[in-house]
Design an enzyme around this catalytic site. Structure first.
Site, short mmCIF file in Angstrom:
data_model
loop_
_atom_site.label_atom_id
_atom_site.label_comp_id
_atom_site.label_asym_id
_atom_site.label_seq_id
_atom_site.Cartn_x
_atom_site.Cartn_y
_atom_site.Cartn_z
N GLY A 135 0.84 -1.20 0.00
CA GLY A 135 0.00 0.00 0.00
C GLY A 135 0.87 1.24 0.00
O GLY A 135 1.86 1.31 0.70
N ARG A 137 13.20 10.32 -3.21
CA ARG A 137 14.06 11.47 -3.46
C ARG A 137 15.32 11.41 -2.59
O ARG A 137 16.43 11.68 -3.06
CB ARG A 137 13.27 12.75 -3.15
N ARG A 192 1.25 -5.51 -6.25
CA ARG A 192 1.47 -6.81 -5.62
C ARG A 192 2.05 -7.74 -6.67
O ARG A 192 1.73 -7.67 -7.83
CB ARG A 192 0.15 -7.39 -5.12
N ASP A 230 5.32 -4.76 6.09
CA ASP A 230 5.70 -6.13 6.44
C ASP A 230 5.95 -7.01 5.22
O ASP A 230 6.98 -7.69 5.13
CB ASP A 230 4.57 -6.77 7.26
N THR A 237 4.06 2.95 5.49
CA THR A 237 2.67 2.50 5.60
C THR A 237 1.98 3.45 6.55
O THR A 237 2.58 3.93 7.49
CB THR A 237 2.56 1.06 6.15
N ASP A 269 -0.29 2.70 8.61
CA ASP A 269 -0.87 2.02 9.78
C ASP A 269 0.02 2.07 11.03
O ASP A 269 -0.44 1.77 12.13
CB ASP A 269 -1.18 0.55 9.43
N ASP A 287 2.24 0.06 11.99
CA ASP A 287 2.24 -1.25 12.65
C ASP A 287 3.54 -2.03 12.43
O ASP A 287 3.54 -3.25 12.36
CB ASP A 287 1.04 -2.07 12.17
N ARG A 312 -17.76 16.82 12.41
CA ARG A 312 -18.24 17.38 13.68
C ARG A 312 -19.08 18.64 13.44
O ARG A 312 -20.05 18.89 14.16
CB ARG A 312 -17.06 17.69 14.61
N ARG A 369 -26.16 14.96 16.38
CA ARG A 369 -26.13 13.59 15.89
C ARG A 369 -24.98 12.80 16.49
O ARG A 369 -24.01 13.35 17.01
CB ARG A 369 -25.94 13.59 14.37
N ARG A 416 -6.44 -2.42 10.15
CA ARG A 416 -7.00 -3.76 10.28
C ARG A 416 -6.41 -4.49 11.49
O ARG A 416 -7.11 -5.18 12.22
CB ARG A 416 -6.73 -4.55 8.99
N LYS A 428 -23.67 16.43 26.51
CA LYS A 428 -23.14 16.50 25.14
C LYS A 428 -24.28 16.35 24.16
O LYS A 428 -25.10 15.43 24.28
CB LYS A 428 -22.12 15.39 24.90
N SER A 436 -23.78 16.14 20.73
CA SER A 436 -23.40 15.33 19.58
C SER A 436 -22.18 14.51 19.96
O SER A 436 -21.46 14.86 20.88
CB SER A 436 -23.07 16.23 18.38
N GLN A 485 -7.39 8.23 3.10
CA GLN A 485 -6.39 8.26 4.17
C GLN A 485 -4.98 7.95 3.68
O GLN A 485 -4.00 8.25 4.35
CB GLN A 485 -6.77 7.26 5.28
N ARG A 486 -4.86 7.29 2.55
CA ARG A 486 -3.53 6.94 2.03
C ARG A 486 -2.90 8.06 1.23
O ARG A 486 -1.72 7.99 0.89
CB ARG A 486 -3.62 5.73 1.09
#
Lengths: 328, 328, 328, 328
Positions: free
Chosen positions: C15, C25, C76, C107, C130, C132, C134, C159, C167, C176, C218, C220, C260-261
């Site tokens: 990923g 670079r 991959r 990994d 990565t 994550d 991790d 928000r 809400r 994951r 609160k 929300s 997010q990536r």
């Protein structure tokens, strides 16, 4: 019947602005769509003189719609102001088989393009690219909307620190001849006062306004000033003047400068660039020349380059009133 | 001669959108400018029924011009749909001395406002606030421009990963009834295909387009889809369909969702909100009622609420063509 | 004495994450600084098998330090999992004169690199890339800090609308196997509850927490959920569960997904990438192999690839407590 | 056994920085969590002298975790430097029943707090809040990470226009005494040269570096300069010097100024603020005093205020080398 266009050259010239790359992409892809070749000309008219050309297929403009600056670079060319320079440029175009031009830039760019068209009867279309929004014949120039967002983002940050310290900030924004950025970004950023070239409020009025602002319970204030305002003092002199006359204020200055020209274009500027690029190329195909493509009443229109150069844009007086009311 | 307005109530209702706070600020300050009192009504029509009111002076709206959401909150009110609910609301307004209303929201908000005006002959002005841009009588609704920028920013990020992996992304954006966001953000983000409610291209055409895209050398693709598109499959079913028919693609899905409603408003939305707020209050002062203030050809205009509700906005067909050419 | 390194190959695999380009670079320029040639290998191990190589001089990586994604692309490779595939890859490296590798990824990337080193005694250094976070042996992986900022920016927008409508939002973020993003972005975004794979709070606790939150005034709430949380329900099932058990809440779901990536890397990720690239190349020059460069206690360190693969990162339990206190 | 703390006062003082609001929120909520009252003190020590206090419950800090600036405002207090001023402040605290203080700011803030503690044996804990990162005893001060991101974002924009025009930009960033911002943001933004107070490279070296940069084929360059650099020329004089000595460059200047102090805090700064606030309050509960909470090796630690004030932070020499290699 118009001469068939087979190869279009595209260049950017003058100060760069966000959306120029999106416009280049649009010109390139519209050419491809109509099976016309497209040639990128580097560094504006100077590159035309030097023959700094590059073939551009539709994949050559992948992933630039969101990039600031111009991949074709920009430069001033004093040589292009001479008949010899333009002659050389013309020869290069002929040699390369280019039979029409799209020039992206401001007043200076269009003046060069019009001159070139007049001398060599060479088809030229202009796309207005400048953050100042000071081009007649279009409600928006490429990069203007992005610059407004850049400026309000920065003033939002300045306001954080201004309101934490109960300070007065003078923020100078671009606009030597036109107050569009100052006026709109000033309203958008909630400025207490806005100084623009189109209107000389005078120093007295500024002091009064600041005093009124203090009296109304405001603890911090932002004053936005266009480079070319008519108040007769630069932003640092203005600070000294207020320091001397309103010692209760803790005055700071921020000159935003060139960052206003950069950054990823807003959605508006990307869409506008895409529309204008299509219209520019398709107008050439239809045999038109010496027009600027622009936006009027949300529609893409053509304005003769000559008018675009000579005409004067006006600020919207309604906005002056809105600004005044908003600083209540 | 119009009844003199002494106290204006302002509320936000329906889905929130960036710029609502800037509009509230403008209403509050325009009232102050004209020496009219202003009352904030919380949670839309429901707060009107419950008498959830708060006096708002010009300093109460400091530093909100750049805030997303609505400080007056928004809510749905089933009670306001009943004559009893509206009767209660009317009594609360009278008790509080409120003699005119500015309601900020979309179709539903205007429908409520018009009904209220009809029943009680109570002056009401509407300000269009919704990201969907689906209100007749204004070229732009508050929040629409901001939402476009939010969407292209997110798709720019998705494109980073799409082009690193040679993937195809289906990105679902808001727009149940109108494709404005999808069409403009799709062009802005350089989408290869855009699916909108106003036009059913059909699944065949989508597959063809994706195949053409691959053949033309594109290594990654983004397809933007409005919630309410007419292709008859949701975005996950669409992925399954393409997986089955174009196994050479590695398809991913992203549903942007509610983030599109939030965020600091763009400069455009802040200025528009300021202008519309001024016009709404000053129109009430002039004795007008049951109009929506809006933007048409860059000018602030009035449209009867009835027309604003019944009228249908159209997408700009030129943009469909531009999108088509841009994906060359 | 170590074999002199003359030509380094660099690839990205797995990923993609923001900062990968800055790392490429750095590798390229550190090679140039030490007069070593550098070869970019496209599409990870698959490009190694196919010989998809490109020479990279220091100017080839201009203006990419701030770009998301990876200019070398990622893919991959099932073929690289076979001895034949790796054999082919090795031959290609030899043919191209490449005598050392820098592999950027997670990994899986390191596992491939270590295997390759073991089989062919080929010098390999790993850079952890990565979002994550991790990977054992580094406090920060490339892209993690950027992803945290992306997530809090989006939740800030959510928000706005959540608090305008009172809400409850369930926001699913990546992770994951590791709750780092959820835990840190959850605290940063002011989430009322955070669900991560490392800890199963149970559904009862979630309901209690939401009830307490409501009782405390609160209006929300945001709940952040890592993809791999152990609560046994996906985010949509969770919504149904809360809908059924806490009908006073108006629950919405947002799955942030691949955005997010992407995005321009944060300053932290750019500096980290620059430091790690220098260390990776200079370690190869010193004759080292089979290490991962990483950050520990703010210093650049080496961890044997084997440990980096086998080791398990732990979330900081202090943060669970901080999160709990912050939702008071 | 420590005296039981029943009421904690919290203030911000000195230059504001992003994350101060998140720290206030953390102090307030940690107090609530432990059933301790919390009092906000406005405008730093000046507000302590004037008794400008406000009770703060956990809901009073809703939705500020992401706001720049400080809701408690900041101010300089010359009066607090006198024994009489501090005496008055002490009386106000006693009158209000406040029995411990958390002070958020930089060196000056801590000096005031330590003096106060020494004179009145009043429990004080410090939280380092300044963008300059020049506080001993913590690897990161609140706001530093955010400022780095602000600076690289702006330089990214400047680079757009720099590279479109083949220009050289001198960008001045904050850091009168410390080059942390310049060094890290310079590397992050891909600056060709970085001038910081900790190292005097000399003008010769700068010219050489620029010439080398040109020779290596770079068409545009960014030089980042900390306010307090030791090169003996301000940024405008530097431009003149380079104009005179390297006429082939088209030099522009940008002074970033106060915008660097504002903006929504990064996720890192929000999490750090949350952690430090918890530790500060819980340390007071444990009977500790006169410490600064900080981050060392990713763990929250305590450093005696005296050391925090006297100690000197060092820039990481490794980064100078990385910067040098990156500009290859």
């Amino acid at each position: 019947m118009p001469k068939t266009i087979k190869k279009v050259g595209v260049l950017t010239s003058g100060g760069d602005s966000p959306g120029m790359n999106a416009a280049i992409r649009s010109v390139v892809r519209t050419c491809a769509y109509h099976n016309i070749e497209c040639i990128g000309i580097y560094r504006g008219y100077q590159g035309m003189i030097e023959g700094d050309f590059k073939e551009m297929g539709p994949r050559s403009v992948n992933n630039i719609v969101n990039k600031g600056g111009t991949i074709l670079k920009s430069a001033r060319s004093t040589e292009f102001r001479t008949p010899e320079g333009r002659e050389k440029a013309h020869e290069n175009l002929l040699k390369a088989g280019i039979d029409a031009l799209v020039v992206i830039g401001g007043d200076g760019t269009f003046t060069g393009g019009l001159l070139f068209n007049n001398e060599f009867n060479f088809p030229v279309m202009g796309i207005p690219g400048t953050i100042d929004n000071d081009i007649f014949g279009t409600s928006h120039t490429l990069g203007y909307d992005t610059a407004l967002n850049t400026v309000v983002d920065v003033i939002d940050k300045i306001r954080d620190t201004a309101s934490s310290h109960n300070r007065l900030f003078f923020v100078e924004v671009m606009g030597r001849d036109a107050g569009h950025i100052a006026l709109n970004a000033g309203i958008g950023a909630g400025a207490e006062e806005i100084l623009i070239p189109e209107e000389d409020l005078g120093l007295e009025r500024l002091l009064e306004s600041l005093q009124k602002s203090k009296a109304s319970g405001k603890s911090s204030s932002i004053v936005v000033i266009a480079e070319g305002d008519k108040i007769g003092k630069n932003v640092f002199e203005l600070k000294d003047y207020v320091d001397a006359n309103l010692p209760e204020y803790d005055v700071r200055v921020s000159v935003l400068g060139h960052m206003q020209r950069g950054g990823s274009p807003s959605c508006f500027d990307r869409v506008l660039a895409s529309r204008l690029g299509v219209k520019a190329v398709e107008s050439l195909i239809e045999g038109k020349s010496s027009y600027m493509v622009g936006l009027q009443n949300d529609k893409v229109t053509l304005t003769p380059l000559e008018q675009a150069i000579k005409g004067k844009t006006e600020i919207d007086r309604e906005l002056l009133r809105v600004s005044d009311i908003m600083s209540t």
